[in-house]
Design a protein around this motif. Structure first.
Motif, PDB file in Angstrom:
ATOM      1  N   ILE A 214       0.839  -1.204   0.000  1.00  0.00           N
ATOM      2  CA  ILE A 214       0.000   0.000   0.000  1.00  0.00           C
ATOM      3  C   ILE A 214       0.870   1.249   0.000  1.00  0.00           C
ATOM      4  N   CYS A 215       1.821   1.309   0.910  1.00  0.00           N
ATOM      5  CA  CYS A 215       2.684   2.487   1.018  1.00  0.00           C
ATOM      6  C   CYS A 215       3.514   2.687  -0.240  1.00  0.00           C
ATOM      7  N   HIS A 216       4.130   1.623  -0.712  1.00  0.00           N
ATOM      8  CA  HIS A 216       5.019   1.717  -1.878  1.00  0.00           C
ATOM      9  C   HIS A 216       4.245   2.105  -3.141  1.00  0.00           C
ATOM     10  N   THR A 217       3.138   1.428  -3.390  1.00  0.00           N
ATOM     11  CA  THR A 217       2.370   1.687  -4.609  1.00  0.00           C
ATOM     12  C   THR A 217       1.732   3.069  -4.574  1.00  0.00           C
ATOM     13  N   THR A 218       1.276   3.485  -3.400  1.00  0.00           N
ATOM     14  CA  THR A 218       0.710   4.833  -3.271  1.00  0.00           C
ATOM     15  C   THR A 218       1.786   5.880  -3.520  1.00  0.00           C
ATOM     16  N   ALA A 219       3.000   5.629  -3.050  1.00  0.00           N
ATOM     17  CA  ALA A 219       4.112   6.556  -3.286  1.00  0.00           C
ATOM     18  C   ALA A 219       4.396   6.691  -4.781  1.00  0.00           C
ATOM     19  N   ILE A 220       4.434   5.566  -5.480  1.00  0.00           N
ATOM     20  CA  ILE A 220       4.675   5.593  -6.933  1.00  0.00           C
ATOM     21  C   ILE A 220       3.556   6.349  -7.645  1.00  0.00           C
ATOM     22  N   TRP A 221       2.324   6.120  -7.220  1.00  0.00           N
ATOM     23  CA  TRP A 221       1.179   6.808  -7.823  1.00  0.00           C
ATOM     24  C   TRP A 221       1.301   8.313  -7.605  1.00  0.00           C
ATOM     25  N   MET A 222       1.708   8.721  -6.401  1.00  0.00           N
ATOM     26  CA  MET A 222       1.855  10.148  -6.103  1.00  0.00           C
ATOM     27  C   MET A 222       2.983  10.782  -6.920  1.00  0.00           C
ATOM     28  N   GLU A 223       4.027  10.019  -7.209  1.00  0.00           N
ATOM     29  CA  GLU A 223       5.091  10.526  -8.073  1.00  0.00           C
ATOM     30  C   GLU A 223       4.546  10.817  -9.471  1.00  0.00           C
ATOM     31  N   GLU A 224       3.741   9.904  -9.997  1.00  0.00           N
ATOM     32  CA  GLU A 224       3.141  10.106 -11.314  1.00  0.00           C
ATOM     33  C   GLU A 224       2.134  11.255 -11.285  1.00  0.00           C
TER      34      GLU A 224
ATOM     35  N   PRO B 273       0.286  14.145   2.588  1.00  0.00           N
ATOM     36  CA  PRO B 273       0.041  12.827   1.999  1.00  0.00           C
ATOM     37  C   PRO B 273       0.021  12.831   0.475  1.00  0.00           C
ATOM     38  N   PHE B 274       0.081  14.026  -0.144  1.00  0.00           N
ATOM     39  CA  PHE B 274       0.180  14.106  -1.593  1.00  0.00           C
ATOM     40  C   PHE B 274       1.626  13.920  -2.058  1.00  0.00           C
ATOM     41  N   GLU B 275       2.576  13.870  -1.125  1.00  0.00           N
ATOM     42  CA  GLU B 275       3.974  13.716  -1.477  1.00  0.00           C
ATOM     43  C   GLU B 275       4.397  12.252  -1.367  1.00  0.00           C
ATOM     44  N   ALA B 276       5.109  11.777  -2.360  1.00  0.00           N
ATOM     45  CA  ALA B 276       5.582  10.393  -2.356  1.00  0.00           C
ATOM     46  C   ALA B 276       6.452  10.102  -1.134  1.00  0.00           C
ATOM     47  N   ALA B 277       7.255  11.088  -0.724  1.00  0.00           N
ATOM     48  CA  ALA B 277       8.152  10.891   0.414  1.00  0.00           C
ATOM     49  C   ALA B 277       7.401  10.504   1.676  1.00  0.00           C
ATOM     50  N   THR B 278       6.193  11.036   1.852  1.00  0.00           N
ATOM     51  CA  THR B 278       5.387  10.712   3.031  1.00  0.00           C
ATOM     52  C   THR B 278       5.089   9.220   3.086  1.00  0.00           C
ATOM     53  N   TRP B 279       4.767   8.640   1.942  1.00  0.00           N
ATOM     54  CA  TRP B 279       4.430   7.212   1.894  1.00  0.00           C
ATOM     55  C   TRP B 279       5.667   6.335   1.975  1.00  0.00           C
ATOM     56  N   HIS B 280       6.799   6.822   1.467  1.00  0.00           N
ATOM     57  CA  HIS B 280       8.049   6.081   1.656  1.00  0.00           C
ATOM     58  C   HIS B 280       8.416   6.028   3.143  1.00  0.00           C
ATOM     59  N   ARG B 281       8.193   7.134   3.852  1.00  0.00           N
ATOM     60  CA  ARG B 281       8.486   7.142   5.300  1.00  0.00           C
ATOM     61  C   ARG B 281       7.565   6.182   6.044  1.00  0.00           C
ATOM     62  N   GLU B 282       6.294   6.147   5.642  1.00  0.00           N
ATOM     63  CA  GLU B 282       5.348   5.206   6.258  1.00  0.00           C
ATOM     64  C   GLU B 282       5.819   3.772   6.064  1.00  0.00           C
ATOM     65  N   ALA B 283       6.314   3.483   4.869  1.00  0.00           N
ATOM     66  CA  ALA B 283       6.809   2.137   4.589  1.00  0.00           C
ATOM     67  C   ALA B 283       7.996   1.797   5.483  1.00  0.00           C
ATOM     68  N   LEU B 284       8.896   2.755   5.662  1.00  0.00           N
ATOM     69  CA  LEU B 284      10.089   2.507   6.481  1.00  0.00           C
ATOM     70  C   LEU B 284       9.733   2.285   7.954  1.00  0.00           C
TER      71      LEU B 284
END
Length: 218
Positions: free
Chosen positions: A119-129, A163-174
């Protein structure tokens, strides 16, 4: 239900477009008043649609991750059986129950960790796009348009990660590493070496993604 929440997020992100059409055509002469008005109107529609889709995905992702974290951080460790003392019959019953719970934990918890990471990783990729679309369409006005979409001034004022930033979701994943390593949840104990190796590789790759996302913001 964590699985239903995950499925809802998955169904939404499969269908949710990270790119929104922005077409003015050649109806009006370039740099004319009519053209300026058309650009503003089209931008308003673009911002509204992007915001609606982005906020909906964020909601689905947050509900799904929170539901899975409730499973992973259940008080005392999910399906964890305390040591038992007593007569042989009780001890035998405890031993059998412990074997059953170890088997359930070894199947369910690595799967829950994998879903939470996905969820975190895919959402981050989606936010990058999602962000790249704004940059490609609006170019020198991308920052202004992105601010209108995300309202990031609100997040900065409240000290909340955007939460619109990919970095936020990468941090959640970590942060999943803390959950896996927690002595209270005892999750690491039920993961095989293969599971742990795969998880650590995901953490390493995510750390690189986070560094790249932070670098792109400079």
């Amino acid at each position: 239900d964590a699985h239903n929440a995950y499925e809802s997020w998955k169904d939404f992100i499969i269908e949710a477009p990270s790119n929104i059409p922005f077409a003015l055509g050649d109806r009006f002469p370039e740099n004319s008043v009519e053209s300026d008005v058309a650009v503003k109107m089209e931008t308003m529609k673009y911002v509204k649609k992007k915001k609606e889709i982005g906020l909906s995905l964020i909601k689905f992702a947050q509900i799904a991750t929170e539901s899975l974290m409730h499973v992973l951080e259940f008080d005392g460790g999910w399906f964890y059986v305390e040591e038992s003392e007593g007569v042989n019959e009780v001890v035998d019953e405890y031993s059998e129950r412990k074997r059953e719970m170890i088997d359930v934990r070894s199947k369910c918890l690595p799967a829950a960790i994998s879903l939470a990471f996905r969820i975190c990783h895919t959402t981050a990729i989606w936010m990058e796009e999602f962000t790249r679309d704004v940059e490609d369409v609006h170019q020198d006005k991308a920052t202004e348009v992105m601010t209108r979409i995300t309202g990031n001034g609100m997040f900065e004022a409240d000290g909340v990660s955007n939460p619109f930033e990919a970095a936020t979701w990468h941090r959640e994943a970590l942060l999943l590493a803390n959950t896996v390593a927690s002595r209270e949840s005892k999750i690491a104990e039920c993961m095989s070496k293969k599971d742990l190796d795969a998880f650590m590789n995901c953490m390493a790759e995510t750390n690189i993604c986070l560094l790249m996302a932070q670098e792109s913001k400079r």
